[in-house]
Scaffold this motif. Structure first.
Motif, PDB file in Angstrom:
ATOM      1  N   LEU A  55      -3.606   2.119 -65.677  1.00 18.39           N
ATOM      2  CA  LEU A  55      -4.194   1.473 -64.506  1.00 18.39           C
ATOM      3  C   LEU A  55      -4.781   2.499 -63.546  1.00 18.39           C
ATOM      4  N   ARG A  56      -4.133   3.649 -63.447  1.00 22.07           N
ATOM      5  CA  ARG A  56      -4.598   4.727 -62.578  1.00 22.07           C
ATOM      6  C   ARG A  56      -5.602   5.646 -63.273  1.00 22.07           C
ATOM      7  N   ASN A  57      -5.937   5.320 -64.527  1.00 26.58           N
ATOM      8  CA  ASN A  57      -6.861   6.138 -65.314  1.00 26.58           C
ATOM      9  C   ASN A  57      -6.435   7.599 -65.340  1.00 26.58           C
ATOM     10  N   MET A  58      -5.149   7.804 -65.560  1.00 25.04           N
ATOM     11  CA  MET A  58      -4.608   9.157 -65.593  1.00 25.04           C
ATOM     12  C   MET A  58      -4.200   9.527 -67.014  1.00 25.04           C
ATOM     13  N   THR A  59      -4.424  10.772 -67.349  1.00 21.72           N
ATOM     14  CA  THR A  59      -3.911  11.280 -68.615  1.00 21.72           C
ATOM     15  C   THR A  59      -2.470  11.735 -68.380  1.00 21.72           C
ATOM     16  N   GLN A  60      -1.766  11.977 -69.464  1.00 21.49           N
ATOM     17  CA  GLN A  60      -0.411  12.516 -69.334  1.00 21.49           C
ATOM     18  C   GLN A  60      -0.458  13.874 -68.627  1.00 21.49           C
ATOM     19  N   LYS A  61      -1.467  14.651 -68.930  1.00 17.42           N
ATOM     20  CA  LYS A  61      -1.605  15.971 -68.309  1.00 17.42           C
ATOM     21  C   LYS A  61      -1.804  15.843 -66.799  1.00 17.42           C
ATOM     22  N   GLU A  62      -2.657  14.915 -66.374  1.00 20.47           N
ATOM     23  CA  GLU A  62      -2.888  14.719 -64.937  1.00 20.47           C
ATOM     24  C   GLU A  62      -1.606  14.262 -64.241  1.00 20.47           C
ATOM     25  N   LEU A  63      -0.873  13.357 -64.873  1.00 13.62           N
ATOM     26  CA  LEU A  63       0.382  12.888 -64.301  1.00 13.62           C
ATOM     27  C   LEU A  63       1.389  14.033 -64.237  1.00 13.62           C
ATOM     28  N   SER A  64       1.397  14.854 -65.243  1.00 14.15           N
ATOM     29  CA  SER A  64       2.270  16.018 -65.266  1.00 14.15           C
ATOM     30  C   SER A  64       1.974  16.946 -64.094  1.00 14.15           C
ATOM     31  N   GLU A  65       0.707  17.197 -63.857  1.00 17.52           N
ATOM     32  CA  GLU A  65       0.297  18.081 -62.764  1.00 17.52           C
ATOM     33  C   GLU A  65       0.695  17.515 -61.403  1.00 17.52           C
ATOM     34  N   LYS A  66       0.607  16.203 -61.254  1.00 16.97           N
ATOM     35  CA  LYS A  66       0.950  15.577 -59.972  1.00 16.97           C
ATOM     36  C   LYS A  66       2.448  15.479 -59.730  1.00 16.97           C
ATOM     37  N   THR A  67       3.234  15.417 -60.809  1.00 16.00           N
ATOM     38  CA  THR A  67       4.674  15.191 -60.656  1.00 16.00           C
ATOM     39  C   THR A  67       5.525  16.434 -60.901  1.00 16.00           C
ATOM     40  N   GLY A  68       4.952  17.412 -61.589  1.00 18.40           N
ATOM     41  CA  GLY A  68       5.741  18.575 -61.979  1.00 18.40           C
ATOM     42  C   GLY A  68       6.617  18.310 -63.188  1.00 18.40           C
ATOM     43  N   ILE A  69       6.437  17.151 -63.811  1.00 17.80           N
ATOM     44  CA  ILE A  69       7.160  16.802 -65.037  1.00 17.80           C
ATOM     45  C   ILE A  69       6.307  17.278 -66.208  1.00 17.80           C
ATOM     46  N   ALA A  70       6.894  18.015 -67.118  1.00 16.69           N
ATOM     47  CA  ALA A  70       6.136  18.540 -68.254  1.00 16.69           C
ATOM     48  C   ALA A  70       5.455  17.412 -69.026  1.00 16.69           C
ATOM     49  N   GLN A  71       4.232  17.668 -69.471  1.00 12.60           N
ATOM     50  CA  GLN A  71       3.477  16.672 -70.235  1.00 12.60           C
ATOM     51  C   GLN A  71       4.253  16.283 -71.480  1.00 12.60           C
ATOM     52  N   THR A  72       4.967  17.226 -72.076  1.00 11.43           N
ATOM     53  CA  THR A  72       5.758  16.914 -73.272  1.00 11.43           C
ATOM     54  C   THR A  72       6.869  15.913 -72.945  1.00 11.43           C
ATOM     55  N   GLU A  73       7.434  16.006 -71.745  1.00 13.00           N
ATOM     56  CA  GLU A  73       8.474  15.059 -71.326  1.00 13.00           C
ATOM     57  C   GLU A  73       7.875  13.670 -71.111  1.00 13.00           C
ATOM     58  N   ILE A  74       6.688  13.611 -70.522  1.00 14.62           N
ATOM     59  CA  ILE A  74       6.021  12.320 -70.321  1.00 14.62           C
ATOM     60  C   ILE A  74       5.718  11.692 -71.682  1.00 14.62           C
ATOM     61  N   SER A  75       5.276  12.504 -72.611  1.00 11.21           N
ATOM     62  CA  SER A  75       5.004  12.021 -73.965  1.00 11.21           C
ATOM     63  C   SER A  75       6.275  11.458 -74.602  1.00 11.21           C
ATOM     64  N   LYS A  76       7.388  12.168 -74.446  1.00 12.53           N
ATOM     65  CA  LYS A  76       8.657  11.692 -75.007  1.00 12.53           C
ATOM     66  C   LYS A  76       9.073  10.364 -74.379  1.00 12.53           C
ATOM     67  N   LEU A  77       8.859  10.222 -73.077  1.00 11.48           N
ATOM     68  CA  LEU A  77       9.181   8.956 -72.404  1.00 11.48           C
ATOM     69  C   LEU A  77       8.353   7.822 -72.987  1.00 11.48           C
ATOM     70  N   GLU A  78       7.051   8.086 -73.155  1.00 12.84           N
ATOM     71  CA  GLU A  78       6.153   7.044 -73.647  1.00 12.84           C
ATOM     72  C   GLU A  78       6.369   6.723 -75.125  1.00 12.84           C
ATOM     73  N   LYS A  79       6.942   7.645 -75.868  1.00 14.83           N
ATOM     74  CA  LYS A  79       7.262   7.394 -77.278  1.00 14.83           C
ATOM     75  C   LYS A  79       8.625   6.752 -77.436  1.00 14.83           C
ATOM     76  N   GLY A  80       9.416   6.772 -76.359  1.00 15.56           N
ATOM     77  CA  GLY A  80      10.748   6.188 -76.435  1.00 15.56           C
ATOM     78  C   GLY A  80      11.796   7.130 -76.986  1.00 15.56           C
ATOM     79  N   THR A  81      11.501   8.419 -77.034  1.00 17.30           N
ATOM     80  CA  THR A  81      12.484   9.365 -77.553  1.00 17.30           C
ATOM     81  C   THR A  81      13.292  10.025 -76.436  1.00 17.30           C
ATOM     82  N   ARG A  82      13.026   9.636 -75.206  1.00 18.62           N
ATOM     83  CA  ARG A  82      13.790  10.136 -74.062  1.00 18.62           C
ATOM     84  C   ARG A  82      13.976   8.987 -73.085  1.00 18.62           C
ATOM     85  N   ASN A  83      15.195   8.823 -72.590  1.00 16.93           N
ATOM     86  CA  ASN A  83      15.471   7.779 -71.611  1.00 16.93           C
ATOM     87  C   ASN A  83      15.366   8.370 -70.205  1.00 16.93           C
ATOM     88  N   PRO A  84      14.577   7.739 -69.340  1.00 15.63           N
ATOM     89  CA  PRO A  84      14.398   8.281 -68.000  1.00 15.63           C
ATOM     90  C   PRO A  84      15.523   7.875 -67.044  1.00 15.63           C
TER      91      PRO A  84
END
Length: 95
Positions: free
Chosen positions: A40-69
């Motif tokens: 909805l925000r037209n953001m890539t995982q990388k852009e979200l990573s930059e804004k939050t300080g959360i590693a892009q790899t962690e965001i990817s894991k969240l979106e794949k369901g391999t990490r529980n937030p």
């Protein structure tokens, strides 16, 4: 060729499958909410990573369901997307 929906409907007749499917729905709802909000925000995982300080790899894991937030992590994601985190309890639907 069988559609995914038809296959799911057939599998849902199996009580073990239906139970497992229902058990995973809360996690799937969180994943879907993260992906939908980011889209909805037209953001890539990388852009979200930059804004939050959360590693892009962690965001990817969240979106794949391999990490529980944690709630704290969800709040950081919401802040990074300029959104409000809202968690609610709703009554179960009775069949």
């Amino acid at each position: 060729m069988k559609t995914l929906q038809k296959y799911k409907n057939e599998q849902m007749k199996n009580p073990e499958f239906a139970k497992a499917y229902e058990e995973i729905q809360p996690e799937m709802n969180v994943i879907r909410a993260i992906v939908d909000a980011r889209a909805l925000r037209n953001m890539t995982q990388k852009e979200l990573s930059e804004k939050t300080g959360i590693a892009q790899t962690e965001i990817s894991k969240l979106e794949k369901g391999t990490r529980n937030p944690s709630i704290k992590l969800l709040q950081r994601l919401a802040d990074g997307m300029d959104m409000v985190l809202k968690i609610s309890f709703v009554p179960k639907e009775r069949a």
